[in-house]
Design an enzyme around this catalytic site. Structure first.
Site, mmCIF file in Angstrom:
data_model
loop_
_atom_site.group_PDB
_atom_site.id
_atom_site.type_symbol
_atom_site.label_atom_id
_atom_site.label_comp_id
_atom_site.label_asym_id
_atom_site.label_seq_id
_atom_site.Cartn_x
_atom_site.Cartn_y
_atom_site.Cartn_z
ATOM 1 C CB CYS A 52 -26.412 24.871 -64.429
ATOM 2 S SG CYS A 52 -25.590 23.305 -64.331
ATOM 3 C CB VAL A 281 -40.317 8.936 -59.750
ATOM 4 C CG1 VAL A 281 -39.122 9.498 -60.622
ATOM 5 C CG2 VAL A 281 -40.243 8.920 -58.655
ATOM 6 C CG MET A 282 -44.572 10.199 -64.160
ATOM 7 S SD MET A 282 -44.744 8.646 -64.889
ATOM 8 C CE MET A 282 -45.219 9.023 -66.458
ATOM 9 C CB THR A 285 -38.299 17.921 -63.063
ATOM 10 O OG1 THR A 285 -39.756 18.016 -63.073
ATOM 11 C CG2 THR A 285 -37.921 17.311 -64.315
ATOM 12 C CG ASN A 286 -41.908 18.107 -57.246
ATOM 13 O OD1 ASN A 286 -41.227 18.518 -56.476
ATOM 14 N ND2 ASN A 286 -43.211 18.178 -57.093
ATOM 15 C CB ILE A 287 -39.979 13.281 -56.997
ATOM 16 C CG1 ILE A 287 -40.250 12.231 -55.847
ATOM 17 C CG2 ILE A 287 -39.268 12.187 -57.678
ATOM 18 C CD1 ILE A 287 -41.677 12.907 -54.940
ATOM 19 C CD GLN A 791 -9.444 33.490 -58.388
ATOM 20 O OE1 GLN A 791 -10.511 33.494 -57.866
ATOM 21 N NE2 GLN A 791 -9.306 34.849 -58.966
ATOM 22 C CG MET A 1062 -8.801 32.039 -64.196
ATOM 23 S SD MET A 1062 -8.646 32.625 -62.316
ATOM 24 C CE MET A 1062 -8.052 34.223 -62.594
ATOM 25 C CD GLU A 1285 -10.424 42.506 -61.148
ATOM 26 O OE1 GLU A 1285 -9.115 43.082 -61.526
ATOM 27 O OE2 GLU A 1285 -10.710 42.426 -60.051
HETATM 28 C C1 FAD Z 1 -35.010 23.551 -63.167
HETATM 29 C C2 FAD Z 1 -36.378 23.511 -63.310
HETATM 30 C C3 FAD Z 1 -37.192 24.374 -63.589
HETATM 31 C C4 FAD Z 1 -38.452 24.241 -63.731
HETATM 32 N N1 FAD Z 1 -39.377 25.629 -64.134
HETATM 33 C C5 FAD Z 1 -40.845 25.621 -64.046
HETATM 34 C C6 FAD Z 1 -41.301 26.603 -64.691
HETATM 35 O O1 FAD Z 1 -41.029 27.311 -64.930
HETATM 36 N N2 FAD Z 1 -42.714 26.407 -64.486
HETATM 37 C C7 FAD Z 1 -43.484 25.251 -64.007
HETATM 38 O O2 FAD Z 1 -44.489 25.157 -63.805
HETATM 39 N N3 FAD Z 1 -42.562 24.340 -63.322
HETATM 40 C C8 FAD Z 1 -41.476 24.452 -63.431
HETATM 41 N N4 FAD Z 1 -40.729 23.116 -63.028
HETATM 42 C C9 FAD Z 1 -41.394 22.170 -62.212
HETATM 43 C C10 FAD Z 1 -41.636 21.033 -63.345
HETATM 44 O O3 FAD Z 1 -42.654 21.433 -64.273
HETATM 45 C C11 FAD Z 1 -42.255 19.963 -62.485
HETATM 46 O O4 FAD Z 1 -41.520 19.656 -61.690
HETATM 47 C C12 FAD Z 1 -42.591 18.836 -63.163
HETATM 48 O O5 FAD Z 1 -43.898 19.186 -64.212
HETATM 49 C C13 FAD Z 1 -43.219 17.661 -62.360
HETATM 50 O O6 FAD Z 1 -43.176 16.715 -63.341
HETATM 51 P P1 FAD Z 1 -42.178 15.170 -63.297
HETATM 52 O O7 FAD Z 1 -42.786 14.526 -64.274
HETATM 53 O O8 FAD Z 1 -40.583 15.569 -63.433
HETATM 54 O O9 FAD Z 1 -42.690 14.899 -61.704
HETATM 55 P P2 FAD Z 1 -42.055 13.981 -60.988
HETATM 56 O O10 FAD Z 1 -40.981 14.796 -59.882
HETATM 57 O O11 FAD Z 1 -41.710 12.742 -61.252
HETATM 58 O O12 FAD Z 1 -43.185 13.774 -59.823
HETATM 59 C C14 FAD Z 1 -43.679 14.680 -58.994
HETATM 60 C C15 FAD Z 1 -44.865 14.286 -58.064
HETATM 61 O O13 FAD Z 1 -45.850 14.292 -59.045
HETATM 62 C C16 FAD Z 1 -46.468 12.947 -58.655
HETATM 63 N N5 FAD Z 1 -47.050 12.141 -59.830
HETATM 64 C C17 FAD Z 1 -46.061 12.560 -61.015
HETATM 65 N N6 FAD Z 1 -46.969 11.830 -62.203
HETATM 66 C C18 FAD Z 1 -48.293 11.502 -61.522
HETATM 67 C C19 FAD Z 1 -49.223 10.854 -61.986
HETATM 68 N N7 FAD Z 1 -49.308 10.564 -63.265
HETATM 69 N N8 FAD Z 1 -50.185 10.573 -61.021
HETATM 70 C C20 FAD Z 1 -49.990 10.985 -59.664
HETATM 71 N N9 FAD Z 1 -48.916 11.357 -59.146
HETATM 72 C C21 FAD Z 1 -48.130 11.815 -60.079
HETATM 73 C C22 FAD Z 1 -45.338 12.215 -58.169
HETATM 74 O O14 FAD Z 1 -45.942 11.253 -56.886
HETATM 75 C C23 FAD Z 1 -44.621 13.005 -57.413
HETATM 76 O O15 FAD Z 1 -45.075 13.488 -55.951
HETATM 77 C C24 FAD Z 1 -39.240 23.451 -63.073
HETATM 78 C C25 FAD Z 1 -38.529 22.262 -62.562
HETATM 79 C C26 FAD Z 1 -37.194 22.501 -62.642
HETATM 80 C C27 FAD Z 1 -36.468 21.278 -61.984
HETATM 81 S S1 FES Z 2 -26.032 19.800 -63.111
HETATM 82 FE FE1 FES Z 2 -27.086 21.713 -63.408
HETATM 83 S S2 FES Z 2 -28.542 20.896 -64.743
HETATM 84 FE FE2 FES Z 2 -27.606 19.295 -64.149
#
Ligand code: FAD
Ligand code: FES
Ligand code: FES
Length: 1354
Positions: A52, A281-282, A285-287, A791, A1062, A1285
């Site tokens: 968001c 953890v990089m 955004t996934n973990i 509200q 609000m 509304e």
């Molecule tokens: C709000 C939101 C929107 C998104 N939209 C999209 C989208 O539109 N399209 C899309 O493709 N993706 C999308 N994503 C996903 C996002 O691209 C992936 O979560 C991201 O690329 C993962 O990278 P990270 O560095 O954050 O990984 P992390 O969360 O840090 O790690 C993820 C996993 O990868 C492993 N890992 C990371 N780096 C390495 C490495 N160098 N070697 C071995 N293992 C590794 C970790 O062990 C872990 O298991 C979205 C995510 C969010 C939160």
């Molecule tokens: S609180 Fe929604 S993106 Fe962080």
């Protein structure tokens, strides 16, 4: 040696101040660190999952190798504090404030009226601020991109864009870039081009009106200039630290997790060998999401964000190797650079990747999410993986065993979230090859929202042709979103390889593709037919693109025919200038009288600086506890046992609150039915609150809640859908009925009769501030102070008193401001507040409850889904003789306000039409889904969609335009509603005519017909819909209001009234009223909060009635005070306001008074089916045009003209803000927002990741708002009208325009007449309804032969 690590202090800066922390918990994200530890509450929590943008902050780092400082916008909610070593964080508080100096990004969003509830504003500010740090003179595309990851639920975005457009060197028109025409002559998105193509010729009109003294909503003349010297400098200490080269491994140990941040690759390899299950953890955004939302616990984490090898970029003639640690933005920069420097034929793959990267998430995510993370996460719908795989990219991995290179191909992805990497291997780099001669790569993507949404299906396709021929030498096709991981289609490729590129080869391949990618009917994610159709559509698009390419290269003789080329062209995306027209104040109105003038929201500046205090921004009180709810996991079950022992044994857990702890009434009564606060014996939906855990911290409370074990015994007869409820007669009583004339007679008279139905899905409120409250026991006399976001604070006060069995005079509710509500903070907030109060009562400590986004969505209900069934009789000339309509709403497990909703449905279902024989019946169905509740429009948006769909069906049956049918049936002259209320529809007809004129709809029908003839795969559609919306409460007592006004001796005035602020600008309007009545500048007037002890027994701020009721009460109080001062003024006419006030005090004249407004005596007698339930009607009309890609269901609203009769606006900027915000919320309701439930009643859509509300990309490319001139309203203050509304329904013009476009596509497919088209008109529904030859190929599984992933239509 790994394991013996130095426990380093974490050193970073926040807003120029050094932070050294030896004791960081690895589970702490920057957001909670800022908010809780540093008390910097400007950065907001909106979702906690990166979806968001409310938590946006700027992260700056010094790059030693380039000697530069890099600034990027990040989501603080996903940024682990442990990663901040050496970084500088800037928050909204760090760039400016109202006490010293504002920053222009703060000032401009406020002055342009881009801040309503303000909860999203700091995030918007920080995204824009970061853009300006990187590019002080951005263009609109930069701004649009920078804000794509920020959601706003109030404004509709237009004012935010307009405010920030002032930073552009040139206005929003390429022609103004100094050249006579567009800088890029071939730019299909050039605004001039769009004007030409669409016939949207009112650019000239806009320019004319500006020249003719058109009034503007804000002045661009006195804005603060952008002054980079105002910016905080990057801390020199951090530069020194980075340049010293001394980097040490850091280890942080928390309660549950150990975090190691190594600095060398060898160390990472060692650590991974020791802890193969530990995640890397990089970007987090996934973990981070797994940990937060799925409760995954990783006791050991390795975070190598400071390991240089992971960021290396190496160029060779064969391609580029990009470090796996590079962020998406970094990868974009590298590839963008290569596209600039390499010959185009070598960068096919680069450009395909760039296309996907441009659409992947929002800027904040792209700035941290890494290439390696994306690949290794192996999301089924990763945008990069299909393209990397199709493009023959290779991944280099490293482990103790050495280095190896793995091709990213069909064998690489082995399952959901799984690749061939061994657990101890680390992704080091990705090799992206240059393309060779005759090779082409394309990427495809379709998502529920154009931006910031994971793809539904995506694809990467690569073809290599034999030299100088169209014979296919090699082909690879990979898809995402159609299986547990990225999948390939080798057999389909084999079918085409060796053949000439042409339709014949393609036609043979489709069947193979369907066989090869056999998505089962109950596949997770649903949308099975659509996803399968998309695989075909993408292949077809690839075919078209390559065909055109081969023709351009002269390899084949003929290019695509004109109508087929529409399958290639992108949808228009260039924003044209927006336009707002409103009336000025009457001649002679004193300059200081603000009524009728556009006045900035009174808190806009403090909202933009982060100083505005929302409930959860209040500081922690001594001994405060946090409350976490335990909710039912069963849709219908008996509670056998609640075992809280494990929870109570956890650290920090203080108590578990159950229904037995409630000293007073254990339920809340509404519409004569009861709702338990905490379930005691039985649960009737998933998400019902069973008990609650209080603990010293939020994490402890959450852990405690997770540890409560509830044993259930399933009960039979679960009901989820309206159909099931009808079958089992599971209804809440009373049902309602209304009519006029005689429908049986009317049907007999008709030339034709048609029966149809339409469904409208529910809608989540998605207020940006989740439900929040803090209950503080007074310590004596059983007093309770309740601070909350509601509200209806008086209802909360009374309910808490009943629940605790104490008198109401001991409970004080305070509402400072509400971060968006839309109807969702009336009844549900009350239940939550009662539970929190019980916890505070029992523990005798302050208790705070702030729902997580997912909890909020699960527990608090939504807009009612509706099934509308109808029979309509009509004549050949379009006259409707009779209509009989049945409405079934899905009310959920409790009645809540559902009976009132079904009443409002019937009180509006005639809309603008005088159908002589009309009958309606509405029923609230009781189901085992969470109870639905009030939502902006309160049933009217659903009711009117059915009505307008009836009109649309009649038009389709008769082959006429829908406007013709509308006009043939409209009320004209003095009229009576079905409930016999008299009204004059003149202003409704004026809105209609004005909208027709402004939109030039007549001529555009012809243009659209021509466009549709020229384009087979793109269709345009247009629709114009009217609205007649009743204002006020049919329950007469709810129309009253009171106010309290104090004048202090320095002349300043404190106004209190019963309404809650609000975002709708109520306090601002009240300030304007007081200013006019007291004849003083509005700067002397303050409104502090809504407080039940200042103004008691208030009514809800709802039904678009807040200004009408409270305005009259404030006016009454001010008139009394002004009259009291009259003798003093007469005695001293030359005196000042301040001198009069002091004199009055000396003369013992009371300077404080209450004001009261009784309200009109509105009523509705359902027995007699007659009444006067509304004070008056607000009217409007809206025309929208869309362009639809029939192959994907993607669409764009190219233009909207909206005319609204709101009487004489008290504040045009606020009123236009309400119109635009409601319109966009309507666009969300009718075209995007979908709540999905599992077959066992579990809500899947619990955050912005799964539930899409409109974002900037959904704003019409041209949005024109006109307030109807010359309108008076004797029934409301200063002749104004309620506006909160009504405009929401006008978003349906987009729905009907889409339906019009679909009808055109269907005509091409040989289909005519009415067709099933339900709301929301998502890309899925729209694409499938087009019935192209591709969608027709997809086999449909027999309903009932499988269990779908989600309940089809609740
Ligand atoms: C709000 C939101 C929107 C998104 N939209 C999209 C989208 O539109 N399209 C899309 O493709 N993706 C999308 N994503 C996903 C996002 O691209 C992936 O979560 C991201 O690329 C993962 O990278 P990270 O560095 O954050 O990984 P992390 O969360 O840090 O790690 C993820 C996993 O990868 C492993 N890992 C990371 N780096 C390495 C490495 N160098 N070697 C071995 N293992 C590794 C970790 O062990 C872990 O298991 C979205 C995510 C969010 C939160
Ligand atoms: S609180 Fe929604 S993106 Fe962080
Ligand atoms: S102002 Fe944007 S969410 Fe309220």
């Amino acid at each position: 040696m790994a394991g013996e690590r130095e426990c380093g202090y974490l050193t970073f800066y926040v807003n120029g101040k050094k932070v050294t922390d030896p004791d960081v918990d690895p589970e702490t994200m920057l957001l909670s660190y800022l908010r809780k530890k540093m008390r910097l509450t400007g950065t907001k929590y909106g979702c906690g999952g990166g979806g968001c943008g409310a938590c946006t902050a700027m992260l700056s780092r010094y790059q030693v190798h380039t000697g530069t400082i890099v600034h990027c916008a990040v989501n603080a909610c996903l940024l682990p504090v442990c990663q901040l070593q050496g970084a500088a964080v800037t928050t909204v508080e760090g760039i400016g404030n109202t006490k010293t100096k504002l920053h222009p990004v703060q000032e401009r969003i406020a002055k342009a009226h881009g801040s309503q509830c303000g909860f999203c504003t700091p995030g918007m500010v920080m995204s824009m601020y970061t853009l300006l740090r990187n590019k002080p003179q951005p263009d609109m595309e930069d701004i649009r991109e920078a804000l794509a990851g920020n959601l706003c639920r109030c404004t509709g975005y237009r004012p935010i864009l307009d405010g920030y457009e002032t930073f552009c060197e040139s206005p929003n028109c390429c022609q103004m870039n100094g050249a006579k025409s567009c800088l890029n002559e071939n730019n299909p998105n050039c605004c001039q081009q769009s004007v030409k193509e669409t016939g949207l010729a009112n650019e000239a009109e806009v320019a004319d009106s500006l020249e003719n003294g058109h009034l503007e909503l804000f002045s661009k003349d006195d804005l603060l200039p952008l002054d980079p010297s105002q910016d905080l400098i990057f801390p020199p200490e951090l530069i020194r630290m980075a340049e010293s080269g001394v980097q040490t491994t850091q280890t942080f140990r928390g309660e549950r997790i150990t975090w190691v941040s190594p600095v060398s690759l060898d160390e990472v390899v060692d650590l991974k060998a020791l802890h193969p299950q530990a995640p890397i953890v990089m970007g987090n955004t996934n973990i981070g999401l797994d940990i937060k939302f799925k409760g995954v616990l990783h006791p050991f984490i390795i975070s190598p964000t400071r390991v240089p090898e992971l960021f290396e970029v190496k160029h060779t003639p064969q391609g580029v190797s990009i470090g796996a640690g590079c962020s998406m933005s970094g990868v974009r920069a590298v590839l963008g650079g290569l596209v600039q420097t390499l010959p185009p034929e070598q960068t096919e793959l680069h450009r395909a990747l760039l296309q996907q990267l441009g659409n992947l998430a929002g800027q904040q995510i792209r700035n941290v999410a890494t290439l390696g993370g994306n690949i290794v996460s192996a999301y089924p719908n990763s945008d990069l993986n299909p393209v990397l795989a199709a493009g023959n990219c290779r991944l280099t991995v490293v482990s103790k065993g050495g280095t190896r290179e793995i091709p990213i191909n069909k064998d690489f992805f082995v399952g959901f979230g799984k690749t061939v990497l061994n657990p101890d291997e680390i992704a080091l780099s990705v090799f992206i090859p240059v393309s060779c001669k005759g090779e082409f790569v394309r990427a495809f993507r379709q998502a529920p929202r154009k931006e910031n949404a994971l793809a539904t299906v995506n694809a990467g396709m690569r073809v290599r042709f034999h030299d100088g021929s169209s014979a296919v030498e090699d082909l690879s096709i990979f898809y995402g979103g159609v299986g547990p991981c990225t999948v390939s289609a080798p057999k389909t490729c084999q079918q085409i390889i060796g053949r000439l590129w042409g339709e014949e080869a393609l036609n043979a391949a489709y069947q193979m593709l369907l066989e090869e990618i056999p998505l089962p009917p109950s596949a997770p994610g649903g949308k099975v037919a659509f996803r399968r159709a998309l695989t075909l559509s993408f292949l077809f698009k690839f075919y078209l693109q390559m065909h055109q390419k081969l023709a351009e290269m002269g390899v084949i003789a003929e290019g695509l025919q004109q109508d087929m080329r529409s399958g290639l062209d992108p949808l228009p995306s260039h924003f044209l200038p927006s336009y707002q027209e409103f009336q000025g104040v009457l001649e002679g109105q004193p300059g200081q009288d603000p009524v009728g003038r556009p006045m900035m929201h009174r808190s806009a500046l403090s909202q933009a600086t982060g100083e505005a205090v929302y409930c959860d921004d209040m500081p922690r009180t001594e001994g405060e506890l946090f409350l976490s709810l335990v909710t039912s996991t069963k849709a219908h079950a008996k509670i056998i046992n609640i075992d809280m022992s494990a929870a109570l044994a956890l650290p920090g857990v203080v108590d578990v609150i159950t229904t037995k702890d409630i000293p007073g009434k254990k339920f809340r009564t509404f519409s004569g039915l009861t709702e338990e606060l905490l379930a005691e014996e039985e649960v009737t939906c998933v998400g019902q609150i069973v008990c609650a855990v209080v603990a010293d911290t939020k994490p402890h409370a959450k852990q405690g809640a997770a540890a409560v074990k509830i044993t259930y015994e399933d009960l039979p007869d679960r009901v989820f859908t309206v159909e099931e409820a009808i079958e089992k007669k599971s209804f809440f009583e009373p049902q309602r009925e209304i009519g006029r004339g005689d429908v049986t007679k009317g049907f007999k008279m008709a030339d034709q009769i048609y029966e149809g139905e339409i469904r409208i899905g529910g809608q989540e409120h998605f207020y940006m501030e989740t439900q929040s409250m803090l209950v503080i026991p007074g310590g004596e006399d059983k007093e309770m102070n309740v601070y909350l976001s509601s509200q209806h604070p008086s209802y909360v006060q009374d309910s808490i008193a009943e629940t605790l069995d104490i008198p109401s005079n001991r409970v004080t509710c305070h509402v400072k401001r509400v971060g968006g509500a839309f109807g969702g903070k009336v009844t549900k907030t009350t239940i939550l507040a009662c539970i929190t109060a019980v916890a505070a009562w029992k523990t005798e400590r302050s208790v705070r409850l702030v729902l997580e986004r997912g909890e909020d969505m699960l527990i608090t209900g939504a807009r009612h889904p509706v099934l509308g069934q109808y029979k309509v009789g009509f004549m050949r000339d379009g006259q409707i003789t009779a209509a009989d309509v049945k409405y079934y709403t899905n009310a959920g497990n409790c009645v809540d306000e559902s009976v009132l909703v079904i009443e409002k449905i019937l009180l509006h279902f005639d809309n603008a039409y005088n159908i002589p024989n009309l009958h309606g019946r509405s029923t609230a169905c009781q189901t085992n889904l969470p109870s639905n509740t009030a939502f902006r429009g309160f049933g009217v948006p659903q009711s009117l969609l059915v009505t307008e769909n009836i009109i649309n069906d009649v038009a389709l049956k008769l082959g006429r335009t829908a406007e013709e049918i509308r006009e043939a049936n409209m009320y004209r002259g003095p009229s009576l509603t079905p409930y016999k209320m008299e009204f004059d529809p003149e202003n409704m007809l004026r809105c209609w005519e004005e909208c027709k004129r402004r939109s030039s709809i007549q001529s555009r029908h012809d243009d659209i017909a021509q466009f549709n003839q020229r384009n087979h795969w793109k269709k345009r559609g247009i629709a114009l819909v009217p609205i007649k919306y009743g204002i006020g409460f049919a329950e007469s007592f709810l129309n009253q209001a009171a106010a309290l006004v104090h004048i202090f001796l320095d002349g300043t005035v404190l106004v209190s009234h019963g309404g809650a602020e609000m975002g709708q600008g109520l306090h601002t309007k009240m300030q304007q009223v007081a200013s006019r009545e007291l004849c003083i500048p509005s700067s002397l007037i303050h409104i502090s909060e809504t407080n039940t002890h200042m103004v008691p027994n208030t009514c809800p701020s709802a039904a678009s009635f807040g200004t009408d009721a409270n305005g009259m009460a404030v006016k009454d109080a001010c008139e009394t005070l002004y009259t009291r001062l009259e003798p003093i003024r007469k005695k001293d006419p030359e005196g000042t306001w301040q001198s009069w006030i002091q004199k009055a005090f000396l003369e013992k004249i009371s300077l404080s008074t209450t004001g009261y407004y009784r309200g009109l005596d509105l009523y509705m007698d359902w027995e007699k089916q007659e009444g006067h339930p509304y004070a008056y009607f607000t009217y409007g009309a809206c025309c929208c045009e869309v362009e639809l890609d029939c192959l994907t269901g993607d669409y764009r609203t190219v233009r909207t003209d909206l005319v609204m009769d709101i009487g004489r606006s008290i504040n045009p900027s606020i009123d236009i803000g309400q119109i635009e915000g409601a319109f966009m919320q309507g666009v969300g309701l009718y075209t995007m927002e979908e709540l999905k439930f599992s077959p066992s009643g579990v809500l899947y859509t619990r955050g912005p990741g799964q539930y899409k509300i409109p974002a900037i990309c959904d704003v019409p490319l041209q949005l024109n708002i006109y307030l109807l001139p010359g309108s008076q309203n004797p029934h409301a203050i200063y002749s104004s009208k309620g506006i909160g509304e009504p405009a929401l329904f006008l978003g349906s013009a987009v729905f009907f325009a889409l339906k019009d476009a679909v009808a055109s596509a269907r005509r091409d497919a040989g289909l005519s007449g009415p067709f099933e088209f339900n709301s929301p008109a998502t890309p899925e529904r729209t694409c499938l309804a087009c019935a192209s030859h591709l969608t027709q190929m997809v086999p449909i599984s027999e309903p009932g032969s499988f269990q779908p992933w989600a309940i089809e239509s609740p």
